[in-house]
Design a protein around this motif. Structure first.
Motif, mmCIF file in Angstrom:
data_model
loop_
_atom_site.group_PDB
_atom_site.id
_atom_site.type_symbol
_atom_site.label_atom_id
_atom_site.label_comp_id
_atom_site.label_asym_id
_atom_site.label_seq_id
_atom_site.Cartn_x
_atom_site.Cartn_y
_atom_site.Cartn_z
ATOM 1 N N GLN A 195 79.028 64.673 71.472
ATOM 2 C CA GLN A 195 77.934 63.766 72.149
ATOM 3 C C GLN A 195 78.032 63.612 73.464
ATOM 4 O O GLN A 195 76.624 63.733 74.285
ATOM 5 N N VAL A 196 79.018 63.600 74.283
ATOM 6 C CA VAL A 196 79.267 63.661 75.755
ATOM 7 C C VAL A 196 78.528 64.969 76.324
ATOM 8 O O VAL A 196 77.688 64.943 77.153
ATOM 9 N N ARG A 197 79.011 66.258 75.653
ATOM 10 C CA ARG A 197 78.663 67.372 76.210
ATOM 11 C C ARG A 197 77.011 67.375 76.158
ATOM 12 O O ARG A 197 76.307 67.977 76.775
ATOM 13 N N GLN A 198 76.372 66.977 74.831
ATOM 14 C CA GLN A 198 75.009 66.931 74.807
ATOM 15 C C GLN A 198 74.329 66.270 75.744
ATOM 16 O O GLN A 198 73.219 66.632 76.377
ATOM 17 N N GLN A 199 74.737 64.912 76.112
ATOM 18 C CA GLN A 199 74.129 64.236 77.094
ATOM 19 C C GLN A 199 74.516 64.930 78.424
ATOM 20 O O GLN A 199 73.215 64.745 79.012
ATOM 21 N N LEU A 200 75.254 65.620 78.860
ATOM 22 C CA LEU A 200 75.490 66.071 80.025
ATOM 23 C C LEU A 200 74.486 67.364 80.166
ATOM 24 O O LEU A 200 73.735 67.597 81.345
ATOM 25 N N ILE A 201 74.243 68.060 78.937
ATOM 26 C CA ILE A 201 73.328 69.134 79.083
ATOM 27 C C ILE A 201 71.801 68.576 79.384
ATOM 28 O O ILE A 201 71.258 69.286 80.141
ATOM 29 N N TRP A 202 71.566 67.366 78.566
ATOM 30 C CA TRP A 202 70.218 66.865 78.785
ATOM 31 C C TRP A 202 70.329 66.608 80.396
ATOM 32 O O TRP A 202 68.937 66.873 80.824
ATOM 33 N N GLU A 203 71.264 66.052 80.801
ATOM 34 C CA GLU A 203 70.829 65.538 82.360
ATOM 35 C C GLU A 203 70.766 66.635 83.081
ATOM 36 O O GLU A 203 69.904 66.516 84.034
ATOM 37 N N LEU A 204 71.607 67.774 82.939
ATOM 38 C CA LEU A 204 71.162 68.737 83.801
ATOM 39 C C LEU A 204 69.889 69.459 83.622
ATOM 40 O O LEU A 204 69.522 70.085 84.466
ATOM 41 N N HIS A 205 69.646 69.582 82.331
ATOM 42 C CA HIS A 205 68.227 70.270 82.104
ATOM 43 C C HIS A 205 67.208 69.352 82.873
ATOM 44 O O HIS A 205 66.178 70.096 83.569
ATOM 45 N N HIS A 206 67.110 68.133 82.885
ATOM 46 C CA HIS A 206 66.115 67.340 83.388
ATOM 47 C C HIS A 206 66.322 67.119 85.061
ATOM 48 O O HIS A 206 65.386 67.109 85.588
ATOM 49 N N LYS A 207 67.354 66.905 85.168
ATOM 50 C CA LYS A 207 67.688 66.541 86.628
ATOM 51 C C LYS A 207 67.560 68.045 87.799
ATOM 52 O O LYS A 207 66.932 67.961 88.674
ATOM 53 N N PHE A 208 67.885 69.209 87.225
ATOM 54 C CA PHE A 208 67.954 70.496 87.892
ATOM 55 C C PHE A 208 66.886 71.322 87.321
ATOM 56 O O PHE A 208 66.443 72.360 88.007
ATOM 57 N N GLY A 209 66.335 70.959 86.213
ATOM 58 C CA GLY A 209 65.020 71.845 85.752
ATOM 59 C C GLY A 209 65.865 73.359 85.179
ATOM 60 O O GLY A 209 65.239 74.399 85.336
#
Length: 148
Positions: free
Chosen positions: A102-116
């Motif tokens: 769950q934490v890994r998925q949240q970090l993946i989502w953050e990186l995808h949206h923050k850095f494209g």
């Protein structure tokens, strides 16, 4: 004037140049002997600085700076792991337990949206995972955010 060296065989020539290369690029470092000083009727050994005893690189701060500036998503991931009190190696490792995932998925989502970042790039950042795993993570987090 420099005289040309005469070799009797190719093996002798290779051995000579290997010795020259060793002498030039891998010099033998002999640590200096500790200095013994007589003080107040007793002998005191003065310690030798550590950089004279073994090879120490003083540019660790430059390496850290280069990692942070040159790879901002990596630096963000490391900072977020520290903030969330999770281990970076757990985020990029094979652990599939629910709290870690769950934490890994949240970090993946953050990186995808923050850095494209693209999904293959995210997969490489998270330990060589497949791009479809990254796509699944982003969709899963977005679905959870839509529920709340």
């Amino acid at each position: 004037m420099i005289a040309a060296r005469q070799f009797t065989s190719a093996a002798e020539m290779r051995a000579h140049y290997a010795a020259v290369h060793q002498r030039c690029f891998n010099p033998v470092v002999v640590p200096p002997e500790p200095v013994v000083i007589e003080a107040a009727g007793r002998f005191v050994t003065k310690k030798v600085p550590l950089w004279l005893v073994k090879d120490i690189h003083f540019d660790a701060h430059l390496v850290e700076w280069r990692d942070r500036v040159g790879n901002r998503p990596f630096a963000y991931l490391k900072d977020r792991c520290r903030e969330l009190d999770v281990l970076y190696r757990d985020m990029i490792g094979p652990d599939r337990r629910r709290p870690t995932v769950q934490v890994r998925q949240q970090l993946i989502w953050e990186l995808h949206h923050k850095f494209g970042m693209s999904f293959p790039a995210l997969g490489r950042l998270f330990g060589g995972r497949d791009h479809t795993t990254m796509l699944h993570s982003v969709r899963r987090v977005e679905a959870k955010r839509g529920e709340a």
